[in-house]
Design a protein around this motif. Structure first.
Motif, PDB file in Angstrom:
ATOM      1  N   PRO A 103       0.811  -1.230   0.000  1.00  0.00           N
ATOM      2  CA  PRO A 103       0.000   0.000   0.000  1.00  0.00           C
ATOM      3  C   PRO A 103       0.844   1.281   0.000  1.00  0.00           C
ATOM      4  O   PRO A 103       0.434   2.279  -0.585  1.00  0.00           O
ATOM      5  CB  PRO A 103      -0.850  -0.105   1.271  1.00  0.00           C
ATOM      6  N   ALA A 104       2.031   1.235   0.608  1.00  0.00           N
ATOM      7  CA  ALA A 104       2.875   2.438   0.615  1.00  0.00           C
ATOM      8  C   ALA A 104       3.366   2.744  -0.798  1.00  0.00           C
ATOM      9  O   ALA A 104       3.330   3.897  -1.241  1.00  0.00           O
ATOM     10  CB  ALA A 104       4.064   2.239   1.558  1.00  0.00           C
ATOM     11  N   LEU A 105       3.801   1.694  -1.514  1.00  0.00           N
ATOM     12  CA  LEU A 105       4.270   1.888  -2.891  1.00  0.00           C
ATOM     13  C   LEU A 105       3.148   2.396  -3.777  1.00  0.00           C
ATOM     14  O   LEU A 105       3.330   3.297  -4.593  1.00  0.00           O
ATOM     15  CB  LEU A 105       4.777   0.558  -3.450  1.00  0.00           C
ATOM     16  N   GLU A 106       1.967   1.801  -3.575  1.00  0.00           N
ATOM     17  CA  GLU A 106       0.823   2.196  -4.381  1.00  0.00           C
ATOM     18  C   GLU A 106       0.489   3.673  -4.143  1.00  0.00           C
ATOM     19  O   GLU A 106       0.209   4.422  -5.077  1.00  0.00           O
ATOM     20  CB  GLU A 106      -0.377   1.304  -4.029  1.00  0.00           C
ATOM     21  N   LEU A 107       0.553   4.085  -2.889  1.00  0.00           N
ATOM     22  CA  LEU A 107       0.266   5.482  -2.560  1.00  0.00           C
ATOM     23  C   LEU A 107       1.272   6.420  -3.238  1.00  0.00           C
ATOM     24  O   LEU A 107       0.897   7.441  -3.819  1.00  0.00           O
ATOM     25  CB  LEU A 107       0.297   5.674  -1.039  1.00  0.00           C
ATOM     26  N   LEU A 108       2.548   6.054  -3.174  1.00  0.00           N
ATOM     27  CA  LEU A 108       3.581   6.900  -3.793  1.00  0.00           C
ATOM     28  C   LEU A 108       3.381   6.961  -5.308  1.00  0.00           C
ATOM     29  O   LEU A 108       3.539   8.018  -5.922  1.00  0.00           O
ATOM     30  CB  LEU A 108       4.976   6.384  -3.439  1.00  0.00           C
ATOM     31  N   ASN A 109       3.010   5.816  -5.904  1.00  0.00           N
ATOM     32  CA  ASN A 109       2.725   5.816  -7.343  1.00  0.00           C
ATOM     33  C   ASN A 109       1.586   6.764  -7.676  1.00  0.00           C
ATOM     34  O   ASN A 109       1.644   7.507  -8.650  1.00  0.00           O
ATOM     35  CB  ASN A 109       2.367   4.398  -7.822  1.00  0.00           C
ATOM     36  N   ARG A 110       0.566   6.750  -6.837  1.00  0.00           N
ATOM     37  CA  ARG A 110      -0.585   7.626  -7.089  1.00  0.00           C
ATOM     38  C   ARG A 110      -0.230   9.092  -6.882  1.00  0.00           C
ATOM     39  O   ARG A 110      -0.929   9.978  -7.354  1.00  0.00           O
ATOM     40  CB  ARG A 110      -1.761   7.207  -6.210  1.00  0.00           C
ATOM     41  N   CYS A 111       0.858   9.339  -6.166  1.00  0.00           N
ATOM     42  CA  CYS A 111       1.359  10.710  -6.012  1.00  0.00           C
ATOM     43  C   CYS A 111       2.281  11.080  -7.180  1.00  0.00           C
ATOM     44  O   CYS A 111       2.950  12.119  -7.146  1.00  0.00           O
ATOM     45  CB  CYS A 111       2.118  10.864  -4.699  1.00  0.00           C
ATOM     46  N   GLY A 112       2.336  10.220  -8.192  1.00  0.00           N
ATOM     47  CA  GLY A 112       3.130  10.528  -9.374  1.00  0.00           C
ATOM     48  C   GLY A 112       4.581  10.122  -9.276  1.00  0.00           C
ATOM     49  O   GLY A 112       5.394  10.532 -10.102  1.00  0.00           O
ATOM     50  N   LEU A 113       4.928   9.321  -8.295  1.00  0.00           N
ATOM     51  CA  LEU A 113       6.317   8.878  -8.145  1.00  0.00           C
ATOM     52  C   LEU A 113       6.462   7.451  -8.667  1.00  0.00           C
ATOM     53  O   LEU A 113       5.611   6.599  -8.400  1.00  0.00           O
ATOM     54  CB  LEU A 113       6.734   8.923  -6.674  1.00  0.00           C
ATOM     55  N   SER A 114       7.512   7.215  -9.417  1.00  0.00           N
ATOM     56  CA  SER A 114       7.795   5.837  -9.829  1.00  0.00           C
ATOM     57  C   SER A 114       9.291   5.586  -9.684  1.00  0.00           C
ATOM     58  O   SER A 114      10.097   6.500  -9.764  1.00  0.00           O
ATOM     59  CB  SER A 114       7.341   5.594 -11.273  1.00  0.00           C
ATOM     60  N   PHE A 115       9.627   4.324  -9.465  1.00  0.00           N
ATOM     61  CA  PHE A 115      10.988   3.980  -9.076  1.00  0.00           C
ATOM     62  C   PHE A 115      11.538   2.879  -9.956  1.00  0.00           C
ATOM     63  O   PHE A 115      10.801   2.005 -10.398  1.00  0.00           O
ATOM     64  CB  PHE A 115      11.007   3.576  -7.601  1.00  0.00           C
ATOM     65  N   ARG A 116      12.842   2.938 -10.176  1.00  0.00           N
ATOM     66  CA  ARG A 116      13.440   2.069 -11.178  1.00  0.00           C
ATOM     67  C   ARG A 116      13.760   0.676 -10.646  1.00  0.00           C
ATOM     68  O   ARG A 116      13.473  -0.318 -11.291  1.00  0.00           O
ATOM     69  CB  ARG A 116      14.714   2.723 -11.713  1.00  0.00           C
ATOM     70  N   GLN A 117      14.349   0.592  -9.470  1.00  0.00           N
ATOM     71  CA  GLN A 117      14.828  -0.707  -8.998  1.00  0.00           C
ATOM     72  C   GLN A 117      13.696  -1.637  -8.580  1.00  0.00           C
ATOM     73  O   GLN A 117      12.636  -1.196  -8.182  1.00  0.00           O
ATOM     74  CB  GLN A 117      15.750  -0.507  -7.791  1.00  0.00           C
ATOM     75  N   SER A 118      13.976  -2.925  -8.664  1.00  0.00           N
ATOM     76  CA  SER A 118      13.002  -3.887  -8.180  1.00  0.00           C
ATOM     77  C   SER A 118      12.990  -3.831  -6.659  1.00  0.00           C
ATOM     78  O   SER A 118      13.883  -3.258  -6.036  1.00  0.00           O
ATOM     79  CB  SER A 118      13.377  -5.287  -8.637  1.00  0.00           C
ATOM     80  N   ARG A 119      11.996  -4.445  -6.074  1.00  0.00           N
ATOM     81  CA  ARG A 119      11.756  -4.230  -4.659  1.00  0.00           C
ATOM     82  C   ARG A 119      12.711  -4.965  -3.724  1.00  0.00           C
ATOM     83  O   ARG A 119      12.790  -4.674  -2.561  1.00  0.00           O
ATOM     84  CB  ARG A 119      10.325  -4.594  -4.310  1.00  0.00           C
ATOM     85  N   ASP A 120      13.423  -5.975  -4.232  1.00  0.00           N
ATOM     86  CA  ASP A 120      14.350  -6.674  -3.340  1.00  0.00           C
ATOM     87  C   ASP A 120      15.653  -5.887  -3.174  1.00  0.00           C
ATOM     88  O   ASP A 120      16.467  -6.214  -2.322  1.00  0.00           O
ATOM     89  CB  ASP A 120      14.618  -8.098  -3.821  1.00  0.00           C
ATOM     90  N   LYS A 121      15.841  -4.849  -3.962  1.00  0.00           N
ATOM     91  CA  LYS A 121      16.987  -3.968  -3.755  1.00  0.00           C
ATOM     92  C   LYS A 121      16.654  -2.994  -2.629  1.00  0.00           C
ATOM     93  O   LYS A 121      15.489  -2.697  -2.394  1.00  0.00           O
ATOM     94  CB  LYS A 121      17.290  -3.201  -5.050  1.00  0.00           C
ATOM     95  N   LEU A 122      17.660  -2.514  -1.972  1.00  0.00           N
ATOM     96  CA  LEU A 122      17.396  -1.652  -0.821  1.00  0.00           C
ATOM     97  C   LEU A 122      17.238  -0.196  -1.202  1.00  0.00           C
ATOM     98  O   LEU A 122      16.741   0.609  -0.428  1.00  0.00           O
ATOM     99  CB  LEU A 122      18.531  -1.802   0.203  1.00  0.00           C
ATOM    100  N   PHE A 123      17.662   0.135  -2.403  1.00  0.00           N
ATOM    101  CA  PHE A 123      17.591   1.526  -2.842  1.00  0.00           C
ATOM    102  C   PHE A 123      16.879   1.579  -4.187  1.00  0.00           C
ATOM    103  O   PHE A 123      17.221   0.848  -5.105  1.00  0.00           O
ATOM    104  CB  PHE A 123      19.014   2.091  -2.981  1.00  0.00           C
ATOM    105  N   CYS A 124      15.846   2.400  -4.305  1.00  0.00           N
ATOM    106  CA  CYS A 124      15.113   2.525  -5.560  1.00  0.00           C
ATOM    107  C   CYS A 124      15.237   3.956  -6.056  1.00  0.00           C
ATOM    108  O   CYS A 124      14.815   4.893  -5.372  1.00  0.00           O
ATOM    109  CB  CYS A 124      13.632   2.187  -5.382  1.00  0.00           C
TER     110      CYS A 124
END
Ligand code: PRP
Ligand code: ZN
Ligand code: MG
Length: 223
Positions: free
Chosen positions: A20-41
């Motif tokens: 839900p946190a990722l989904e919320l950030l996406n809805r705020c117009g943010l998207s991230f490159r790395q896959s989720r098992d990486k510690l830094f996106c």
């Protein structure tokens, strides 16, 4: 702390708040490159990056200035504020986020006829939240032993290492599975946006304000 020109948001690496946190950030117009098992996106459009960490580490990372904001349970934020010590930078709950709702509760063995807090005097209570439990006990004038455990708190009464527990309750399934029942609710919790009490004065402050505006729009639409 080195100045940064990109905003950094800390969130839970894997757990109930992650999706839900990722989904919320996406809805705020943010998207991230790395896959989720990486510690830094790395943030793709906007200069906003994600740090994926243990939820309990999030308040400390914000207080140290390693991250600017965090998405974390109110229970974790409040516990940090009670236990971090006076020289830690004060944090704020910037927004309640409306997901990850749960309660921090004291639970007792099902067969105990629980009527009132006084019955907890002289018992041992197992918890991962010694700060919040200690505050509640003091508020009720109760002296009890606090046994601090990092996890699997609900098993302590069966093992004989505690008489009661204080832990998060969401569905109540874990309590039932361990023959416990809720006796007192100490805190109503949900995911919150946490940050420093004072906004950074560089561009990051402007970015945070922009993000808050978008967040308020998204939260309003959802309500
Ligand atoms: C949390 C919490 C409770 C349980 C409550 O533990 O600590 O044990 O969930 O949920 P329920 O009421 O729906 O059963 P989690 O599974 O996150 O693991 P942890 O205790 O190891 O952090
Ligand atoms: Zn945790
Ligand atoms: Mg648990």
């Amino acid at each position: 702390m080195k100045p940064r020109d990109r905003l950094r948001i800390a969130m839970q690496k894997s757990g109930r708040l992650t999706e839900p946190a990722l989904e919320l950030l996406n809805r705020c117009g943010l998207s991230f490159r790395q896959s989720r098992d990486k510690l830094f996106c790395f943030g793709e459009g906007e200069p906003v990056d994600l740090l994926l960490v243990r939820d309990d580490d999030i308040p400390g990372l914000i207080a140290q200035g390693v991250c600017d904001l965090g998405i974390v349970g109110r229970n974790v934020l409040n516990e940090y504020q009670l236990t971090a010590g006076l020289d830690a930078a004060p944090l704020s709950e910037w927004r309640p986020l409306g997901f990850g709702r749960c309660r921090l509760s004291i639970a007792v063995p099902q067969e105990l006829d629980y009527q009132q807090p006084k019955q907890l005097a002289g018992t041992r209570i197992a918890t991962s939240y010694p700060g919040l439990l200690g505050q509640w006990l003091r508020g009720h004038g109760i002296e009890a032993g606090v046994v601090t455990l990092a996890g699997s708190v609900e098993i302590a009464p069966r093992l004989g290492t505690a008489d009661a527990i204080c832990d998060l309750v969401q569905s109540g399934g874990t309590l039932v599975a361990n023959q416990l029942r809720e006796a007192e609710v100490l805190l109503e919790s949900e995911a919150v946006l946490a940050g420093p009490q004072v906004l950074p004065t560089d561009e990051r402050g402007d970015m945070i304000e922009l993000l808050l505006k978008r967040l308020d729009g998204v939260i309003q639409v959802r309500e």
